[in-house]
Design a protein around this motif. Structure first.
Motif, short mmCIF file in Angstrom:
data_model
loop_
_atom_site.label_atom_id
_atom_site.label_comp_id
_atom_site.label_asym_id
_atom_site.label_seq_id
_atom_site.Cartn_x
_atom_site.Cartn_y
_atom_site.Cartn_z
N GLN A 1 0.83 -1.21 0.00
CA GLN A 1 0.00 0.00 0.00
C GLN A 1 0.86 1.25 0.00
OE1 GLN A 1 -2.59 -0.53 3.37
NE2 GLN A 1 -4.01 -1.83 2.24
N MET A 2 1.95 1.23 0.74
CA MET A 2 2.81 2.40 0.83
C MET A 2 3.46 2.72 -0.52
SD MET A 2 6.16 2.90 3.21
CE MET A 2 5.44 3.59 4.67
N LEU A 3 3.96 1.69 -1.20
CA LEU A 3 4.66 1.90 -2.47
C LEU A 3 3.74 1.84 -3.68
CD1 LEU A 3 7.89 -0.23 -1.82
CD2 LEU A 3 7.56 2.24 -1.51
N LYS A 4 2.52 1.37 -3.46
CA LYS A 4 1.55 1.21 -4.55
C LYS A 4 2.14 0.35 -5.68
CE LYS A 4 -0.93 5.51 -3.64
NZ LYS A 4 -1.15 5.15 -2.30
N ILE A 5 2.60 -0.84 -5.27
CA ILE A 5 3.19 -1.79 -6.20
C ILE A 5 2.47 -3.13 -6.07
CG2 ILE A 5 5.49 -0.71 -6.20
CD1 ILE A 5 6.38 -2.90 -4.22
N SER A 6 2.77 -4.03 -7.01
CA SER A 6 2.17 -5.36 -6.96
C SER A 6 2.98 -6.27 -6.05
CB SER A 6 2.13 -5.96 -8.38
OG SER A 6 3.45 -6.23 -8.81
N ALA A 7 2.37 -7.39 -5.69
CA ALA A 7 3.06 -8.37 -4.85
C ALA A 7 4.28 -8.92 -5.59
CB ALA A 7 2.11 -9.50 -4.47
N ARG A 8 4.18 -9.06 -6.90
CA ARG A 8 5.31 -9.55 -7.70
C ARG A 8 6.48 -8.56 -7.66
NH1 ARG A 8 9.12 -12.02 -8.88
NH2 ARG A 8 9.72 -12.61 -10.97
N SER A 9 6.18 -7.27 -7.74
CA SER A 9 7.25 -6.27 -7.66
C SER A 9 7.94 -6.32 -6.31
CB SER A 9 6.69 -4.87 -7.90
OG SER A 9 6.24 -4.73 -9.22
N LEU A 10 7.16 -6.50 -5.26
CA LEU A 10 7.74 -6.59 -3.92
C LEU A 10 8.62 -7.84 -3.82
CD1 LEU A 10 8.04 -5.48 -1.09
CD2 LEU A 10 5.90 -6.62 -0.48
N GLN A 11 8.17 -8.93 -4.40
CA GLN A 11 8.96 -10.16 -4.41
C GLN A 11 10.27 -9.92 -5.16
OE1 GLN A 11 6.97 -13.50 -6.15
NE2 GLN A 11 8.75 -14.83 -5.98
N ARG A 12 10.22 -9.18 -6.26
CA ARG A 12 11.41 -8.87 -7.04
C ARG A 12 12.39 -8.03 -6.22
NH1 ARG A 12 9.09 -6.37 -10.95
NH2 ARG A 12 8.36 -8.26 -11.95
#
Length: 99
Positions: free
Chosen positions: A49-60
């Motif tokens: 929510q803070m970065l407004k990114i997808s779960a895949r981006s966070l995994q990356r």
């Protein structure tokens, strides 16, 4: 059993004071559980929510070691300062031109 209004108010006041004490203790315990070295810990949902990114981006970000993480009881956590550092680095790094 009958109690008068004054006695009822007195009992309710005592109960509410105990709830206030318990509430403060729970807050203290939560702060201890969700911070490390004085730094707030965020879970996956918080970071997404803070970065407004997808779960895949966070995994990356995790797999490329751009964002350090901690596993506690099988759940992933991130230091708030590390997330801020990632943001600073992404703002200062040159962007690639895509044609």
């Amino acid at each position: 059993m009958n109690i008068d209004h004054t006695e009822f108010i007195m009992w309710m006041d005592r109960i509410m004071k105990r709830f206030d004490i318990l509430h403060e203790r729970v807050k203290e315990n939560n702060n201890e559980l969700f911070s490390i070295d004085g730094d707030q810990l965020l879970d996956n949902q918080d970071v997404l929510q803070m970065l407004k990114i997808s779960a895949r981006s966070l995994q990356r970000y995790r797999s490329t070691q751009k964002l350090p993480y901690y596993t506690i009881s099988g759940k992933l956590y991130y230091k708030l300062s590390d997330v801020h550092q990632l943001i600073r680095e992404s703002l200062t790094s040159p962007r690639k031109n895509h044609k």
